[in-house]
Design a protein around this motif. Structure first.
Motif, mmCIF file in Angstrom:
data_model
loop_
_atom_site.group_PDB
_atom_site.id
_atom_site.type_symbol
_atom_site.label_atom_id
_atom_site.label_comp_id
_atom_site.label_asym_id
_atom_site.label_seq_id
_atom_site.Cartn_x
_atom_site.Cartn_y
_atom_site.Cartn_z
ATOM 1 N N GLY A 23 -1.086 1.797 12.550
ATOM 2 C CA GLY A 23 -1.511 0.480 12.088
ATOM 3 C C GLY A 23 -1.622 0.403 10.586
ATOM 4 N N TYR A 24 -2.521 1.207 10.039
ATOM 5 C CA TYR A 24 -2.757 1.135 8.602
ATOM 6 C C TYR A 24 -1.488 1.412 7.800
ATOM 7 N N HIS A 25 -0.724 2.405 8.162
ATOM 8 C CA HIS A 25 0.474 2.734 7.374
ATOM 9 C C HIS A 25 1.457 1.569 7.343
ATOM 10 N N TYR A 26 1.587 0.853 8.458
ATOM 11 C CA TYR A 26 2.447 -0.331 8.479
ATOM 12 C C TYR A 26 1.942 -1.374 7.485
ATOM 13 N N VAL A 27 0.651 -1.661 7.540
ATOM 14 C CA VAL A 27 0.068 -2.672 6.648
ATOM 15 C C VAL A 27 0.183 -2.227 5.190
ATOM 16 N N ARG A 28 -0.131 -0.974 4.921
ATOM 17 C CA ARG A 28 -0.017 -0.436 3.556
ATOM 18 C C ARG A 28 1.417 -0.566 3.032
ATOM 19 N N ASP A 29 2.381 -0.125 3.819
ATOM 20 C CA ASP A 29 3.773 -0.158 3.359
ATOM 21 C C ASP A 29 4.289 -1.584 3.191
ATOM 22 N N LEU A 30 3.973 -2.456 4.117
ATOM 23 C CA LEU A 30 4.412 -3.851 4.015
ATOM 24 C C LEU A 30 3.819 -4.521 2.786
ATOM 25 N N THR A 31 2.521 -4.360 2.588
ATOM 26 C CA THR A 31 1.870 -5.081 1.493
ATOM 27 C C THR A 31 2.200 -4.497 0.119
ATOM 28 N N THR A 32 2.378 -3.180 0.028
ATOM 29 C CA THR A 32 2.689 -2.591 -1.280
ATOM 30 C C THR A 32 4.178 -2.645 -1.596
#
Length: 185
Positions: free
Chosen positions: A138-147
């Motif tokens: 979950g977090y890695h997806y959100v981190r990669d998408l947003t950054t």
């Protein structure tokens, strides 16, 4: 402006409680968006065609684009996303799908690589988990998408995990996570 994306569906959400402690440490200029209360849906053929035409015309005047505009101008973003069913609530994915608007939150360079247009310096991904928190789900997806695609400069996690493990004291775990905010933020 701090944008608080609240993905919690329970009124007594432990994730929301932890996120509000984060918000208290960050400041007062908070705009909250309760994602479960929004009438957003996954893009379908009709909506995607309409949005593509609006983007091509450079017309972002429809209220549909307000969420993308809001995300693009936020200085800090806080997402409260409980870790359940081995990921985050589906409404967060639907939200991202709806705000990924070329010309507002992202564009592409001459090589076809996404270039973020958002100005946020930091995104805080706040989560709680009954068992172990698995950032890859979950977090890695959100981190990669947003950054990588939206242009957020950095993403950090704030997590309290093991809350429902037999023998653990969920209040003590949550309170320890809150007490640690001075060093984790």
């Amino acid at each position: 402006m701090i944008l608080y994306l609240n993905c919690c569906v329970r009124s007594d959400s432990r994730t929301d409680r932890l996120a509000r402690a984060v918000l208290q440490k960050l400041g007062n200029d908070v705009t909250e968006v309760c994602l479960p209360a929004l009438a957003i849906a996954p893009l379908d053929e009709k909506t995607l065609a309409w949005r593509t035409a609006k983007v091509a015309a450079g017309d972002f005047s429809d209220p549909y684009f307000d969420l993308a505009k809001q995300f693009a101008v936020a200085d800090t973003i806080v997402i409260s996303a409980p870790f359940w069913d081995l990921s985050f609530p589906a409404v967060l994915k639907v939200y991202f799908e709806n705000i990924y608007v070329l010309g507002l939150t992202s564009s592409y360079n001459e090589n076809g690589v996404p270039v973020g247009l958002c100005r946020a310096n930091t995104l805080y991904y706040v989560s709680t988990a009954g068992g172990p928190f698995v950032p890859e789900y979950g977090y890695h997806y959100v981190r990669d998408l947003t950054t990588r695609c939206f242009g957020v400069k950095q993403a950090k996690t704030v997590v309290a995990e093991g809350l429902d493990v037999f023998g653990n004291d969920p209040e003590a775990i949550l309170n320890a996570a809150i007490a640690a905010l001075d060093t984790t933020l």
